[in-house]
Design an enzyme around this catalytic site. Structure first.
Site, PDB file in Angstrom:
ATOM      1  N   LYS A  49     -21.660  61.519  34.250  1.00 12.87           N
ATOM      2  CA  LYS A  49     -21.780  60.714  32.934  1.00 12.87           C
ATOM      3  C   LYS A  49     -21.961  59.143  33.486  1.00 12.87           C
ATOM      4  CE  LYS A  49     -19.601  63.279  29.524  1.00 12.87           C
ATOM      5  NZ  LYS A  49     -18.376  63.820  28.790  1.00 12.87           N
TER       6      LYS A  49
HETATM    7  N1  GLU Z   1     -14.841  69.145  26.849  1.00 10.21           N
HETATM    8  C1  GLU Z   1     -15.752  69.864  27.910  1.00 10.21           C
HETATM    9  C2  GLU Z   1     -16.636  69.073  28.604  1.00 10.21           C
HETATM   10  O1  GLU Z   1     -17.027  68.180  28.313  1.00 10.21           O
HETATM   11  C3  GLU Z   1     -16.309  71.347  27.455  1.00 10.21           C
HETATM   12  C4  GLU Z   1     -15.293  72.184  27.274  1.00 10.21           C
HETATM   13  C5  GLU Z   1     -15.574  73.593  26.747  1.00 10.21           C
HETATM   14  O2  GLU Z   1     -16.911  73.754  26.457  1.00 10.21           O
HETATM   15  O3  GLU Z   1     -15.055  74.525  26.734  1.00 10.21           O
HETATM   16  O4  GLU Z   1     -17.165  69.565  29.696  1.00 10.21           O
END
Ligand code: GLU
Length: 306
Positions: free
Chosen positions: A276
């Site tokens: 990110k």
């Molecule tokens: N919040 C997680 C991420 O940003 C993804 C979780 C999921 O898709 O189970 O990588």
């Protein structure tokens, strides 16, 4: 609220997909790929498509990033049904899930900090010459020295202000649930597909909640997928191994198991995972450089697919 009873009442005749980014940075090409593919599969299957913001890490997540995500998704023409769900609005629900898990007698307070676990693992290597096992993300497994500490002693330490995390005694939990599997429509890192055997013990006694945050990613994701009636989880292959932990929690909480589709990861030019902080691949910077949706779709190899 009874999470399992709520999940049973959901009408599963329509499939439900979800895209679940964490608003702790800008979306990059990897997220765009995941969102576009997810959205496409949902629409192709006449399914509902949901947006969920996974923002339990309040120190790193922000509303500004959330708004940025929404803008980027509009730009990508990824639309969702219903209002978006923000995990930080539902800590009380995850706390209930934690209560249910605690009632199984399979949870305990682990008082070792990350630094202490690392030092313990290093010392063991020096002493025995054997490598201390690591989880699929590369962190040393929790030694579990406090696993059998009497509850009164755990309560006293917590009252005295020691920091701790709620952990699951994974060996005992696996014994309780018996063998678990999931249906994989995509592919795992070693080409796994179809019925995949879950191996939650690879994570050791993983964290369910922290002293000040009543959930972990693993707990929140299984509770939300059940409450939202998610039937199809489409996400990057980096989360393939996490599915083992998710299957364990779903079983202990009496929740249904969705189908999983772990997709290819979009890698940086040097072959590493996109991060990110890498501004050059963020959707925002690509937009600012004048790229259109079609350019991004082409860069992702999704031409003719979305
Ligand atoms: N919040 C997680 C991420 O940003 C993804 C979780 C999921 O898709 O189970 O990588």
């Amino acid at each position: 609220m009874d999470i399992a009873a709520g999940a049973r009442e959901i009408d599963h005749s329509t499939r439900v997909f979800r895209f679940a980014p964490s608003p702790n940075g800008e979306l990059h090409l990897g997220h765009a790929y995941s969102a576009l593919l997810n959205h496409r599969l949902a629409r192709e299957n006449h399914a509902r498509f949901l947006l969920r913001l996974e923002d339990i890490d309040l120190a790193r997540c922000s509303h500004a990033y959330e708004e940025q995500i929404v803008e980027d998704l509009h730009f990508l023409k990824v639309d969702w049904d219903e209002t978006r769900r923000r995990q930080s609005d539902h800590f009380d629900v995850y706390a209930k899930g934690l209560d249910v898990l605690r009632e199984t007698g399979l949870c305990y307070r682990g008082f070792m900090t990350r630094g202490e676990i690392r030092r313990f693992a290093e010392l063991r290597v020096e002493e025995t010459g054997d490598l201390w096992p690591r989880d699929p993300d590369g962190s040393p497994l929790y030694p579990g020295l406090d696993r059998r500490q009497p509850a009164e002693e755990q309560d006293r330490r917590a009252r005295d202000g020691e920091s701790f995390a709620w952990r699951i005694d994974v060996a005992a939990a696996v014994e309780r649930t018996g063998p678990l599997e999931w249906e994989e429509w995509g592919r795992g890192p070693d080409g796994e597909s179809g019925r995949v055997v879950a191996k939650p013990a690879e994570w050791g006694d993983f964290i369910l909640a922290r002293r000040d945050v009543p959930t972990s990613y693993h707990l929140a994701v299984v509770v939300d997928d059940a409450i939202q009636g998610v039937t199809d989880v489409v996400r990057g292959r980096d989360l393939f191994y996490a599915t083992s932990a998710h299957r364990l929690l779903q079983d202990l909480l009496g929740l249904p198991a969705p189908r999983y589709h772990h997709h290819d990861l979009i890698l940086a030019e040097d072959g590493r995972k996109l991060s990110k902080s890498a501004r050059d691949t963020s959707i925002r910077s690509l937009r600012e450089a004048g790229l259109q949706r079609a350019d991004i779709v082409r860069m992702l190899g999704l031409e003719g697919v979305v």
